[in-house]
Design a protein around this motif. Sequence first.
Motif, short mmCIF file in Angstrom:
data_model
loop_
_atom_site.label_atom_id
_atom_site.label_comp_id
_atom_site.label_asym_id
_atom_site.label_seq_id
_atom_site.Cartn_x
_atom_site.Cartn_y
_atom_site.Cartn_z
N PHE A 167 0.80 -1.23 0.00
CA PHE A 167 0.00 0.00 0.00
C PHE A 167 0.83 1.28 0.00
CE2 PHE A 167 -3.13 -3.10 1.68
CZ PHE A 167 -4.12 -2.90 0.75
N LYS A 168 2.13 1.16 0.29
CA LYS A 168 3.05 2.30 0.24
C LYS A 168 2.51 3.50 1.01
CE LYS A 168 4.80 0.75 -4.26
NZ LYS A 168 5.67 -0.26 -3.65
N ASP A 169 2.12 3.24 2.25
CA ASP A 169 1.51 4.27 3.10
C ASP A 169 2.45 4.56 4.27
OD1 ASP A 169 0.09 5.68 5.02
OD2 ASP A 169 -1.79 4.62 4.66
N ALA A 170 3.13 5.72 4.20
CA ALA A 170 4.13 6.06 5.23
C ALA A 170 3.48 6.22 6.60
CB ALA A 170 4.86 7.35 4.84
N GLU A 171 2.26 6.74 6.64
CA GLU A 171 1.57 6.91 7.92
C GLU A 171 1.30 5.56 8.58
OE1 GLU A 171 0.80 9.52 9.93
OE2 GLU A 171 2.18 10.48 8.52
N TYR A 172 0.94 4.59 7.75
CA TYR A 172 0.71 3.24 8.28
C TYR A 172 1.97 2.69 8.93
CZ TYR A 172 0.85 -1.81 8.23
OH TYR A 172 1.06 -3.11 8.59
N VAL A 173 3.11 2.89 8.26
CA VAL A 173 4.37 2.38 8.80
C VAL A 173 4.68 3.02 10.14
CG1 VAL A 173 6.86 2.19 8.41
CG2 VAL A 173 5.30 1.91 6.49
N LYS A 174 4.47 4.33 10.22
CA LYS A 174 4.74 5.06 11.45
C LYS A 174 3.84 4.56 12.59
CE LYS A 174 5.16 9.88 13.02
NZ LYS A 174 4.93 11.29 12.65
N ARG A 175 2.57 4.42 12.28
CA ARG A 175 1.61 3.95 13.28
C ARG A 175 1.95 2.53 13.75
NH1 ARG A 175 -3.00 0.89 12.75
NH2 ARG A 175 -3.10 0.91 10.47
N SER A 176 2.35 1.67 12.81
CA SER A 176 2.66 0.28 13.15
C SER A 176 3.94 0.19 13.98
CB SER A 176 2.81 -0.55 11.88
OG SER A 176 1.58 -0.55 11.18
N LYS B 122 -1.57 -4.48 -10.25
CA LYS B 122 -2.58 -5.52 -10.48
C LYS B 122 -2.66 -6.46 -9.28
CE LYS B 122 -5.66 -7.68 -12.89
NZ LYS B 122 -6.91 -7.03 -13.31
N SER B 123 -1.51 -6.87 -8.77
CA SER B 123 -1.50 -7.80 -7.64
C SER B 123 -2.08 -7.15 -6.39
CB SER B 123 -0.08 -8.30 -7.37
OG SER B 123 0.70 -7.30 -6.73
N LYS B 124 -1.96 -5.84 -6.32
CA LYS B 124 -2.51 -5.08 -5.18
C LYS B 124 -4.04 -5.15 -5.13
CE LYS B 124 -2.54 -0.19 -3.68
NZ LYS B 124 -1.96 1.14 -3.97
N GLN B 125 -4.66 -5.32 -6.30
CA GLN B 125 -6.13 -5.32 -6.37
C GLN B 125 -6.76 -6.38 -5.46
OE1 GLN B 125 -7.51 -5.59 -10.42
NE2 GLN B 125 -6.55 -3.66 -11.04
N ALA B 126 -6.13 -7.54 -5.40
CA ALA B 126 -6.69 -8.61 -4.56
C ALA B 126 -6.64 -8.20 -3.09
CB ALA B 126 -5.94 -9.92 -4.79
N PHE B 127 -5.56 -7.53 -2.71
CA PHE B 127 -5.45 -7.05 -1.33
C PHE B 127 -6.52 -6.01 -1.02
CE2 PHE B 127 -1.06 -8.76 -1.02
CZ PHE B 127 -1.17 -9.34 0.23
N ILE B 128 -6.82 -5.17 -2.01
CA ILE B 128 -7.83 -4.13 -1.80
C ILE B 128 -9.20 -4.76 -1.56
CG2 ILE B 128 -9.07 -2.25 -2.95
CD1 ILE B 128 -6.41 -1.42 -4.23
N TRP B 133 -13.36 -5.62 2.36
CA TRP B 133 -14.31 -6.53 3.01
C TRP B 133 -14.09 -6.54 4.52
CZ3 TRP B 133 -13.69 -11.13 5.83
CH2 TRP B 133 -14.88 -11.84 6.08
N MET B 134 -12.84 -6.60 4.93
CA MET B 134 -12.55 -6.59 6.37
C MET B 134 -12.99 -5.28 7.01
SD MET B 134 -8.79 -8.40 6.57
CE MET B 134 -8.58 -10.17 6.24
N GLY B 147 -10.92 0.81 9.16
CA GLY B 147 -9.94 0.72 8.09
C GLY B 147 -8.57 0.32 8.59
N GLU B 148 -8.19 0.89 9.74
CA GLU B 148 -6.88 0.56 10.31
C GLU B 148 -6.86 -0.86 10.85
OE1 GLU B 148 -5.80 3.57 13.12
OE2 GLU B 148 -5.55 5.10 11.56
N LEU B 149 -7.97 -1.27 11.44
CA LEU B 149 -8.05 -2.65 11.95
C LEU B 149 -7.94 -3.66 10.80
CD1 LEU B 149 -10.90 -2.22 14.59
CD2 LEU B 149 -8.46 -2.61 15.04
N ALA B 150 -8.53 -3.30 9.67
CA ALA B 150 -8.46 -4.20 8.51
C ALA B 150 -7.02 -4.39 8.05
CB ALA B 150 -9.31 -3.64 7.36
N ILE B 151 -6.27 -3.30 7.93
CA ILE B 151 -4.87 -3.40 7.51
C ILE B 151 -4.06 -4.15 8.56
CG2 ILE B 151 -2.78 -2.13 6.88
CD1 ILE B 151 -4.68 -1.57 4.85
N ASP B 152 -4.37 -3.90 9.83
CA ASP B 152 -3.64 -4.59 10.89
C ASP B 152 -3.89 -6.10 10.85
OD1 ASP B 152 -2.62 -2.22 11.72
OD2 ASP B 152 -3.96 -1.95 13.42
N LEU B 153 -5.12 -6.49 10.56
CA LEU B 153 -5.42 -7.92 10.46
C LEU B 153 -4.70 -8.54 9.26
CD1 LEU B 153 -6.80 -10.50 11.25
CD2 LEU B 153 -8.95 -9.65 10.25
N LEU B 154 -4.72 -7.81 8.14
CA LEU B 154 -3.98 -8.30 6.96
C LEU B 154 -2.49 -8.46 7.29
CD1 LEU B 154 -5.44 -6.37 3.87
CD2 LEU B 154 -5.51 -8.83 4.30
#
Lengths: 188, 188
Positions: A167-176, B122-128, B133-134, B147-154
């Motif tokens: 996702f190339k999200d710098a804010e996400y990296v910082k938060r994590s 293209k490969s990113k689309q599946a993650f999206i 959904w999460m 939204g943040e919880l979804a990325i954290d679970l992934l």
Amino acid sequence: MGAKGEGNRQRIVEAAESLFYRRGYNQTSFQDISDATDIPRGNFYYYFKTKEEILNAVIDGRIANLNTMLSGYDAEISDPRERLLKFTNIIEHGRGDVMQSGCPLGTLSSELVKDDSALHEKSKQAFIVLRDWMTQQFEALGLSDAGELAIDLLAKLQGVAVMASVFKDAEYVKRSHLAIKNWINLQR
Amino acid sequence: MGAKGEGNRQRIVEAAESLFYRRGYNQTSFQDISDATDIPRGNFYYYFKTKEEILNAVIDGRIANLNTMLSGYDAEISDPRERLLKFTNIIEHGRGDVMQSGCPLGTLSSELVKDDSALHEKSKQAFIVLRDWMTQQFEALGLSDAGELAIDLLAKLQGVAVMASVFKDAEYVKRSHLAIKNWINLQR
DNA sequence: GTCTATAAATAGATAGAC
DNA sequence: GTCTATCTATTTATAGAC
């Protein structure tokens, strides 16, 4: 060990290290390394019989750098918890690279699980060095499940690295990074 | 859309899907897919102009399967939390594959960050699809940072997948699966 | 729609001059 | 130790017969 050619050997390994990281092992050709070093392809075979030997040298170099860094932490930082916290700074210090190419260790290992198993075993060695060092730190903190905590910390870092590159999200990296530091502080 | 060749087209995509997962995209040749399907290489170009088009078809297929699976969860399970828990069973159901080849989505994305950026997108689309959904499930639970919880679970799932493929420890996968289920139950 | 033959480029690796 | 030339295999892709 003649000193004559060690300059070229070192330059080949360093260029290969960078290319293997940025473009992948299989996608890096001898021509690519030749272009990056201005050393002709034919000369490579004086130092390395195969491409696999270059990979071995690259991983050995990474392990040596890792050991130097971790030994430095051990020498300079007395609190094992502070050592672990210091190590995790790597994800924010190397944020740009991680977003662009992922974790150098994780992406190499993920690539090589699909190749010959000898190559994957080699890439696993760097993870073992990290895991064992982390285990030592958790043990020094008096935690009985130190080995499991070490793998869990590695998994957290790998998870962040994969999502950072997707996702190339710098804010996400910082938060994590903050969340991981909080987690380390909670282990007692 | 003639029905004649769709059989061959589908067989090519299915064989490619498996090979791209087990051996990687770049390391899979047209010859490999030809061997797996008994369809001559030359015929591939009737359905796909380039190898990239095969990859696009493979990812589109994965996204379609993912949507079918997630829609099924939405239809059959009323509690969003139970849907998320159900989804995480994938890491134990597919434990053997994950230990051998990593996560199909994660390892493909990690490989393609180092290639052309169009492939990585293209490969990113599946993650999206998964992330959205999460996010919906966490939102349905009334959580404001869905939204943040979804990325954290992934990230948790990706971290486990990487470590599972590196150390190939089935007990670790089982333990981590439990930890992830506990984490989901804690989000309130 | 299907398949054979082949092109054009590139890969890893080798031989041998210097 | 260094470098050029080359071998062999394999890659994606095309042309065109059937």
